[in-house]
Design a protein around this motif. Structure first.
Motif, PDB file in Angstrom:
ATOM      1  N   UNK A 215      -3.440  -1.463  -8.206  1.00 38.06           N
ATOM      2  CA  UNK A 215      -2.043  -1.015  -8.094  1.00 38.06           C
ATOM      3  C   UNK A 215      -1.170  -1.699  -9.139  1.00 38.06           C
ATOM      4  N   UNK A 216      -1.477  -2.960  -9.399  1.00 37.85           N
ATOM      5  CA  UNK A 216      -0.707  -3.699 -10.404  1.00 37.85           C
ATOM      6  C   UNK A 216      -0.943  -3.096 -11.801  1.00 37.85           C
ATOM      7  N   UNK A 217      -2.168  -2.684 -12.076  1.00 36.05           N
ATOM      8  CA  UNK A 217      -2.443  -2.057 -13.384  1.00 36.05           C
ATOM      9  C   UNK A 217      -1.645  -0.759 -13.512  1.00 36.05           C
ATOM     10  N   UNK A 218      -1.609   0.004 -12.444  1.00 34.05           N
ATOM     11  CA  UNK A 218      -0.820   1.247 -12.464  1.00 34.05           C
ATOM     12  C   UNK A 218       0.657   0.912 -12.717  1.00 34.05           C
ATOM     13  N   UNK A 219       1.141  -0.140 -12.055  1.00 34.47           N
ATOM     14  CA  UNK A 219       2.548  -0.527 -12.230  1.00 34.47           C
ATOM     15  C   UNK A 219       2.814  -0.983 -13.662  1.00 34.47           C
ATOM     16  N   UNK A 220       1.882  -1.738 -14.210  1.00 32.44           N
ATOM     17  CA  UNK A 220       2.061  -2.224 -15.593  1.00 32.44           C
ATOM     18  C   UNK A 220       2.006  -1.058 -16.584  1.00 32.44           C
TER      19      UNK A 220
END
Ligand code: SF4
Lengths: 621, 82
Positions: A215-220
């Motif tokens: 999810x963090x990769x998607x956010x980044x």
């Protein structure tokens, strides 16, 4: 281990054996991937002072943790070896789709040693490894080979990193190619592969790589997309529309591009010649479709079709800036068809366009100043700017069809040595030809070209060709206070390259996001301070390989011409001489390294951490 | 006095036309850009000149560099690379 397959493949081509080793957490955390992970492995696995083309020499093909795991602009893999050109450390990276496919086939990296008795290619299929005969492919061009392998495996989508005839001939300017027109080109990577009779590394797979926080990769990635719409939108637009060649005209006018083997100035080209080779101009004539590397929203590539003229091409990669400049301004050539054809030839035969174009420029200067006779040139009247002669000589090199073609195939230094002539026209850093950004315009490049552990590169960190070159003269030519900025840029680009990001992420990614991507991918939880030490360690690791080879500061050379000794007599760079040693002093002072030898002191190595083996070898600790 | 200008960085200059512009004696490079904006009815965003570099009569110039009569000015992208 999150962010990695956790597996390294070691291949011995002599006895056709393979060994799978674990990529330990320590190795991954300290060296990330790409060039510095490669340097760490080769430091242990390759005896000191091994000849680059000897059987004991290692060739590594290495991904970064961003390859195939989602981060935007994270698709680049790296080839590492000792360089047959510089005699020191070498790494070169390439985009396209190969890096992510390598990882999905099951390995973070593959290291080759030994020499196969007959030509082979290695096929990795979801972790399973097989040696395949490549005798029927030896001598074939990269395109013919790709087609043949895809047909053989009945799979149009396998990832292939391969050499062409240039690598088979052990040319100093042989590249490793992938995706038809992408190249890990510099420093003789292809020659090392050729010396092992390894035609290709072929990969296929759908192995999933776990990451710490998807999810963090998607956010980044979302943050990246917003960033690209914001402060850098106009730069993104330029590169997205026309790629690196968009700025060719600017570069030839400003003194950035090499002109006439670095001895000329903007006055040597007409305005039309400068404009016609920009990709905005060439796109109007030739553009067929767009091309983007894996997971890249910028998509700076394109495919051309040349329908008319003497050198028709059905499909060819749009020339990068380096290509247009090396086959354009360097040769006083303003003919787009010949530039495209030479680009195609280099990709087809597997040559590095930078060294190839520079070699033509060197030969042209030698010939036009009377050092070579027409007979020695194999009857090719290689006058400045003569497009037919440029193509004829390029064909002679690629096909090794004349004596001069064969000799020039070894690049400039080998050719000068062979003929014992033209040494005064060599322009290189530790023997490797200089890319198309003039250190006399952006002086910081002199430090990078001369003293980066991988010399002669514009894709290594330092005060590069972007904003630094446009600084007012009183600032950029003072040669003062450059150390901190130089080192900050190095730290940032080390992480870029080792993580597998594209260098154009300097504008394409928001500042500071790369470490956050690494933290989302892995469990390493790098702090900002860790990030600084990481960048320093990655840089020092490549340097340590050279130190182990016995190389010290005095062994890193740069040609006088590229630092303005003597200065040019006209143009934007008139009367400019670069104090390259002062720039290096500033850099090493900032690092706290010894100015005479470029040895990092014990305290530096202890502070950066993870380099105990370097401490041991340098200080017996 | 007259200055000939080529806007090589067309994508940043909102349709400023290449050609000759009239500026008063003592004008600087930036004055030439302003003259071009006025003549072409274009208003560039503030700070746009930070994205430019200049070559004036074949030499690197700054926004504050005075422009001689009959000069040839190239307006380029400040950021190069690739
Ligand atoms: S910016 Fe260009 S070279 Fe870089 S990853 Fe994207 S498409 Fe590839």
């Amino acid at each position: 281990m999150n962010g990695y397959t956790g597996k390294l493949l070691f291949v011995n081509l002599t006895d056709k054996t393979c060994e799978v080793r674990e990529l330990t957490e320590d190795l991954a955390k300290n060296f990330v991937g790409g060039p510095s992970l490669g340097a760490r492995i080769l430091y242990d696995e390759m005896p000191p002072n091994t000849d680059a083309l000897a059987p004991e020499s290692l060739l590594g093909i290495i991904s970064g943790p961003t390859n195939g795991t989602g981060p935007l602009m994270g698709g680049r893999y790296t080839v590492v070896s000792k360089s047959p050109v510089t005699g020191g450390w070498n790494d070169a990276n390439s985009g396209g789709n190969f890096g992510p496919i390598l990882r999905k086939s099951g390995y973070d990296a593959v290291f080759f040693k030994g020499v196969s008795e007959t030509p082979v290619y290695l096929f990795i299929d979801n972790g399973e490894v097989s040696f395949r005969d490549a005798s029927h492919l030896w001598g074939k061009t990269t395109i013919e080979t790709e087609i043949a392998i895809r047909a053989e495996l009945d799979d149009p989508k396998v990832g292939i990193a391969l050499i062409g005839p240039a690598g088979e001939r052990l040319s100093n300017m042989a590249a490793i190619m992938n995706d038809t027109h992408r190249a890990a080109g510099r420093g003789g990577t292809g020659a090392v592969m050729g010396s092992k009779r390894l035609k290709a590394l072929v990969c296929r797979g759908d192995i999933k790589i776990e990451v710490r926080d998807k999810a963090e990769i998607v956010a980044l990635n979302k943050e990246t997309v917003e960033w690209e719409k914001g402060p850098v939108a106009e730069v993104v637009k330029i590169f997205s529309a026309w790629g690196t060649g968009s700025l060719y005209e600017d570069s030839t006018i400003s003194g950035d591009a090499g002109i006439k083997n670095w001895g000329g100035s903007a006055k040597d080209l007409t305005d039309e010649q400068k404009e016609i080779l920009t990709s905005a101009s060439m796109d109007k004539m030739y553009r067929k479709k767009k091309f983007a590397c894996n997971a890249c929203p910028v998509g700076c590539g394109a495919i051309y079709e040349i329908k008319d003229g003497p050198w028709k091409l059905e499909e060819t990669g749009r020339p990068e800036y380096e290509t247009s400049s090396n086959f354009g301004s360097m040769l006083l050539n303003g003919d787009p068809q010949s530039v495209n054809y030479c680009n195609f030839l280099c990709n087809e035969y597997g040559y590095d366009v930078i060294s190839f174009g520079s070699t033509l420029a060197w030969a042209m200067e030698c010939y036009n100043t009377g050092l070579f006779t027409l007979e020695e040139m194999g009857g090719i009247d290689l006058k400045w700017g003569d497009r037919d002669a440029i193509v004829a000589m390029s064909e002679a090199i690629c096909r090794a069809s004349t004596e001069m073609g064969r000799v020039l195939g070894g690049a400039t230094v080998a050719a000068a040595r062979h003929y014992n002539r033209g040494f005064e026209f060599l322009v290189n850093a530790s023997g490797i030809e200089i890319p198309q950004h003039d250190a006399r315009r952006a002086p910081g490049l002199a430090r990078t070209y001369q003293y980066d552990p991988t010399p002669g590169r514009h894709v290594k960190g330092g005060l590069g060709f972007t904003d630094h070159g446009a600084e007012p003269p009183e600032q950029k030519y003072s040669f003062k206070d450059t150390g901190r900025r130089d080192l900050d840029a190095v730290i940032d680009l080390e992480i870029t390259n080792c993580a597998g990001f594209c260098q154009l992420s300097d504008f394409g990614l928001p500042p500071g996001i790369k470490l956050r991507f690494l933290n989302a991918l892995t469990d390493f939880n790098y702090s900002e301070e860790d990030g600084v030490n990481l960048g320093l360690r990655l840089f020092t690791m490549r340097h340590a390989f050279n130190l182990r080879e016995g190389m010290r500061r005095g062994d890193f050379k740069i040609s006088d011409r590229i630092v303005g000794k003597p200065p040019l007599k006209e143009g934007p760079l008139e009367n400019i001489t670069i104090d390259n040693e002062q720039l290096a002093d500033n850099f090493y002072t900032e690092l706290g390294w010894d100015l005479e030898t470029a040895l990092p002191p014990k305290e530096f190595l202890e502070k950066v951490g993870g380099l105990d083996f370097v401490l041991r070898d340098l200080y017996g600790a | 006095m007259k200055v000939w200008v080529k806007f090589v960085c067309k994508d940043l200059t909102g349709g400023l036309a290449n050609g000759e512009y009239s500026v008063p004696d003592g004008a600087t490079v930036l004055d030439v850009i302003r003259a071009a904006e006025k003549s072409c009815g274009v208003t560039l965003p503030p700070d746009r000149d930070k994205a430019f570099q200049y070559i004036l009569n074949d030499k690197a110039a700054q926004g504050y560099t005075p422009v001689p009569d009959g000069a040839k000015l190239y307006v380029l992208h400040a950021r190069l690379g690739g």
